[in-house]
Scaffold this motif. Structure first.
Motif: not given
Length: 71
Positions: A56-60, A9-13
């Motif tokens: 954490h989900y706050e990557a940039s 699975k993945f989450h686009a940041d």
């Protein structure tokens, strides 16, 4: 659903103006990492096989392809 790929699975940041996508993904439900892809090549930025336990989900991702993240 395609379950034959590298990631479970993945989450686009983030996405930059060059069309590169920064995303967090999981492999086998235990190894997670941050990756950047331009649609052809996927580059590992960091993963939990090294010194990081989680991300954490706050990557940039900036327009120069540089990534900032909290781990």
């Amino acid at each position: 659903m395609d379950d034959t790929g590298l990631f479970d699975k993945f989450h686009a940041d983030d996405i930059n103006n060059s069309g590169e996508v920064l995303f967090q993904a999981w492999q086998s439900g235990i190894l997670s990492g941050l990756y950047v892809s331009d649609g052809t090549t996927t580059t590992t930025i960091a993963d939990t096989s090294g010194p990081f336990l989680r991300f954490h989900y706050e990557a940039s991702l900036n327009d120069n392809g540089e990534v900032a993240f909290l781990a």
